[in-house]
Motif scaffolding. Structure first.
Motif, PDB file in Angstrom:
ATOM      1  N   LEU A   5       6.035 -64.829 -29.217  1.00 31.95           N
ATOM      2  CA  LEU A   5       6.030 -63.749 -30.201  1.00 31.95           C
ATOM      3  C   LEU A   5       6.867 -62.573 -29.726  1.00 31.95           C
ATOM      4  CD1 LEU A   5       2.286 -63.852 -31.282  1.00 31.95           C
ATOM      5  CD2 LEU A   5       4.251 -64.609 -32.601  1.00 31.95           C
ATOM      6  N   PHE A   6       6.744 -62.222 -28.441  1.00 29.43           N
ATOM      7  CA  PHE A   6       7.521 -61.114 -27.918  1.00 29.43           C
ATOM      8  C   PHE A   6       9.005 -61.454 -27.863  1.00 29.43           C
ATOM      9  CE2 PHE A   6       3.423 -59.551 -26.397  1.00 29.43           C
ATOM     10  CZ  PHE A   6       3.511 -58.248 -26.850  1.00 29.43           C
ATOM     11  N   LEU A   7       9.326 -62.704 -27.575  1.00 30.64           N
ATOM     12  CA  LEU A   7      10.733 -63.119 -27.599  1.00 30.64           C
ATOM     13  C   LEU A   7      11.288 -63.011 -29.016  1.00 30.64           C
ATOM     14  CD1 LEU A   7      10.670 -66.204 -25.202  1.00 30.64           C
ATOM     15  CD2 LEU A   7      11.661 -63.963 -24.763  1.00 30.64           C
ATOM     16  N   GLU A   8      10.499 -63.406 -29.985  1.00 32.81           N
ATOM     17  CA  GLU A   8      10.908 -63.282 -31.386  1.00 32.81           C
ATOM     18  C   GLU A   8      11.121 -61.813 -31.749  1.00 32.81           C
ATOM     19  OE1 GLU A   8      12.100 -64.634 -35.021  1.00 32.81           O
ATOM     20  OE2 GLU A   8      11.527 -65.898 -33.336  1.00 32.81           O
ATOM     21  N   LYS A  12      14.582 -59.927 -33.053  1.00 33.36           N
ATOM     22  CA  LYS A  12      14.636 -59.065 -34.239  1.00 33.36           C
ATOM     23  C   LYS A  12      15.132 -57.665 -33.877  1.00 33.36           C
ATOM     24  CE  LYS A  12      11.175 -61.361 -37.032  1.00 33.36           C
ATOM     25  NZ  LYS A  12      11.903 -61.989 -38.068  1.00 33.36           N
ATOM     26  N   GLU A  13      14.740 -57.198 -32.688  1.00 32.87           N
ATOM     27  CA  GLU A  13      15.187 -55.882 -32.237  1.00 32.87           C
ATOM     28  C   GLU A  13      16.706 -55.864 -32.061  1.00 32.87           C
ATOM     29  OE1 GLU A  13      14.212 -52.622 -28.743  1.00 32.87           O
ATOM     30  OE2 GLU A  13      13.542 -54.672 -28.510  1.00 32.87           O
ATOM     31  N   GLU A  14      17.254 -56.928 -31.477  1.00 32.83           N
ATOM     32  CA  GLU A  14      18.706 -57.015 -31.303  1.00 32.83           C
ATOM     33  C   GLU A  14      19.413 -57.017 -32.658  1.00 32.83           C
ATOM     34  OE1 GLU A  14      19.884 -60.311 -28.875  1.00 32.83           O
ATOM     35  OE2 GLU A  14      18.544 -59.732 -27.250  1.00 32.83           O
ATOM     36  N   VAL A  26       7.318 -50.739 -28.327  1.00 33.47           N
ATOM     37  CA  VAL A  26       6.283 -51.672 -27.902  1.00 33.47           C
ATOM     38  C   VAL A  26       5.004 -51.453 -28.705  1.00 33.47           C
ATOM     39  CG1 VAL A  26       4.866 -52.427 -25.959  1.00 33.47           C
ATOM     40  CG2 VAL A  26       7.260 -51.871 -25.602  1.00 33.47           C
ATOM     41  N   SER A  27       4.650 -50.222 -28.947  1.00 33.69           N
ATOM     42  CA  SER A  27       3.416 -49.930 -29.688  1.00 33.69           C
ATOM     43  C   SER A  27       3.466 -50.514 -31.090  1.00 33.69           C
ATOM     44  CB  SER A  27       3.189 -48.421 -29.777  1.00 33.69           C
ATOM     45  OG  SER A  27       3.026 -47.885 -28.496  1.00 33.69           O
ATOM     46  N   GLY A  28       4.606 -50.382 -31.755  1.00 31.04           N
ATOM     47  CA  GLY A  28       4.749 -50.930 -33.103  1.00 31.04           C
ATOM     48  C   GLY A  28       4.627 -52.442 -33.119  1.00 31.04           C
ATOM     49  N   VAL A  29       5.264 -53.112 -32.154  1.00 31.78           N
ATOM     50  CA  VAL A  29       5.201 -54.570 -32.065  1.00 31.78           C
ATOM     51  C   VAL A  29       3.775 -55.013 -31.777  1.00 31.78           C
ATOM     52  CG1 VAL A  29       5.969 -56.590 -30.776  1.00 31.78           C
ATOM     53  CG2 VAL A  29       7.602 -54.806 -31.356  1.00 31.78           C
ATOM     54  N   LYS A  31       1.032 -53.463 -32.448  1.00 30.46           N
ATOM     55  CA  LYS A  31       0.201 -53.215 -33.626  1.00 30.46           C
ATOM     56  C   LYS A  31       0.392 -54.337 -34.652  1.00 30.46           C
ATOM     57  CE  LYS A  31      -1.140 -49.350 -36.523  1.00 30.46           C
ATOM     58  NZ  LYS A  31      -0.847 -47.972 -36.890  1.00 30.46           N
ATOM     59  N   ILE A  32       1.656 -54.750 -34.868  1.00 27.87           N
ATOM     60  CA  ILE A  32       1.946 -55.840 -35.808  1.00 27.87           C
ATOM     61  C   ILE A  32       1.294 -57.140 -35.351  1.00 27.87           C
ATOM     62  CG2 ILE A  32       3.796 -57.308 -36.727  1.00 27.87           C
ATOM     63  CD1 ILE A  32       5.578 -54.786 -36.651  1.00 27.87           C
ATOM     64  N   LEU A  33       1.347 -57.400 -34.033  1.00 26.78           N
ATOM     65  CA  LEU A  33       0.802 -58.636 -33.488  1.00 26.78           C
ATOM     66  C   LEU A  33      -0.715 -58.598 -33.334  1.00 26.78           C
ATOM     67  CD1 LEU A  33       3.449 -59.387 -30.720  1.00 26.78           C
ATOM     68  CD2 LEU A  33       3.269 -60.431 -32.971  1.00 26.78           C
ATOM     69  N   GLY A  34      -1.284 -57.413 -33.386  1.00 27.26           N
ATOM     70  CA  GLY A  34      -2.734 -57.289 -33.222  1.00 27.26           C
ATOM     71  C   GLY A  34      -3.161 -57.430 -31.775  1.00 27.26           C
ATOM     72  N   VAL A  35      -2.333 -56.933 -30.854  1.00 27.60           N
ATOM     73  CA  VAL A  35      -2.613 -57.017 -29.423  1.00 27.60           C
ATOM     74  C   VAL A  35      -2.771 -55.603 -28.879  1.00 27.60           C
ATOM     75  CG1 VAL A  35      -1.700 -57.807 -27.192  1.00 27.60           C
ATOM     76  CG2 VAL A  35      -1.249 -59.134 -29.252  1.00 27.60           C
ATOM     77  N   SER A  36      -3.753 -55.436 -27.995  1.00 29.70           N
ATOM     78  CA  SER A  36      -3.942 -54.112 -27.403  1.00 29.70           C
ATOM     79  C   SER A  36      -2.886 -53.860 -26.340  1.00 29.70           C
ATOM     80  CB  SER A  36      -5.336 -54.004 -26.785  1.00 29.70           C
ATOM     81  OG  SER A  36      -5.442 -54.877 -25.678  1.00 29.70           O
ATOM     82  N   ARG A  37      -2.605 -52.587 -26.076  1.00 30.04           N
ATOM     83  CA  ARG A  37      -1.610 -52.225 -25.061  1.00 30.04           C
ATOM     84  C   ARG A  37      -2.069 -52.695 -23.680  1.00 30.04           C
ATOM     85  NH1 ARG A  37       2.715 -48.947 -24.087  1.00 30.04           N
ATOM     86  NH2 ARG A  37       2.877 -48.043 -26.143  1.00 30.04           N
ATOM     87  N   SER A  38      -3.359 -52.523 -23.386  1.00 29.64           N
ATOM     88  CA  SER A  38      -3.863 -52.953 -22.068  1.00 29.64           C
ATOM     89  C   SER A  38      -3.769 -54.467 -21.915  1.00 29.64           C
ATOM     90  CB  SER A  38      -5.305 -52.482 -21.869  1.00 29.64           C
ATOM     91  OG  SER A  38      -6.138 -53.048 -22.857  1.00 29.64           O
ATOM     92  N   GLY A  39      -4.024 -55.222 -23.008  1.00 32.23           N
ATOM     93  CA  GLY A  39      -3.897 -56.681 -22.966  1.00 32.23           C
ATOM     94  C   GLY A  39      -2.471 -57.104 -22.701  1.00 32.23           C
TER      95      GLY A  39
END
Length: 159
Positions: A5-8, A12-14, A26-29, A31-39
């Motif tokens: 997901l992060f590679l995808e 998209k960022e490029e 990173v925060s926006g991504v 939030k979209i993925l539903g993952v916490s920053r600490s995770g």
């Protein structure tokens, strides 16, 4: 899966940067993925487990054996080679790893005899003698033959 997901997201960022749009943060991504920053941060710092290390080593060995066999070996033979090296592994696991790597054995179709060699040298004569432009129509005819596989064997077709 998270890595994919992060590679995808990076791809998209490029694309956005090429279009002159703003960067993804990173925060926006997250939030979209539903993952916490600490995770995310713990995943980023996490060391590979013994299982992941073993999987990576076995995949490297599978690729080596596959290349040494000129891309002919499938999961059964690669499993056999790995077991000879002392590795305890199932054929199903090797097959799954090969699928993940995108490699598979080449199927070599067995040679099938389709014709019977006969000595036609006495019966056939070269009447054309390389004169490929006849003087009148229908003076020279040629034909070709092919074979069709049926349940009873080969059937020959000429026209």
């Amino acid at each position: 899966m998270t890595e994919a997901l992060f590679l995808e997201a990076a791809i998209k960022e490029e694309q956005l940067l090429e279009q002159g749009k703003r960067r993804l943060n990173v925060s926006g991504v997250l939030k979209i993925l539903g993952v916490s920053r600490s995770g995310y941060l713990s995943w980023k710092k996490r060391l590979p487990s013994k299982r992941e290390k073993r999987k990576r080593i076995i995949k490297e060995r599978i690729i080596d054996i596959y290349k040494d066999s000129h891309q002919n070996y499938g999961a059964p033979k690669i499993t056999e080679c790995l077991r000879k090296e002392g590795e305890i592994i199932a054929e199903k696991t090797v097959g799954n790893y090969m699928r993940e790597l995108g490699i598979k054995a080449q199927y070599v179709k067995p040679y099938t005899v389709t014709t019977i060699n006969s000595d036609f040298s006495n019966e056939l004569k070269n009447i054309l003698e390389e004169q490929f432009n006849p003087q009148k129509p229908d003076a020279v005819w040629c034909s070709d033959i092919t074979y069709i596989w049926t349940y009873e064997g080969f059937v020959y077709l000429t026209r």
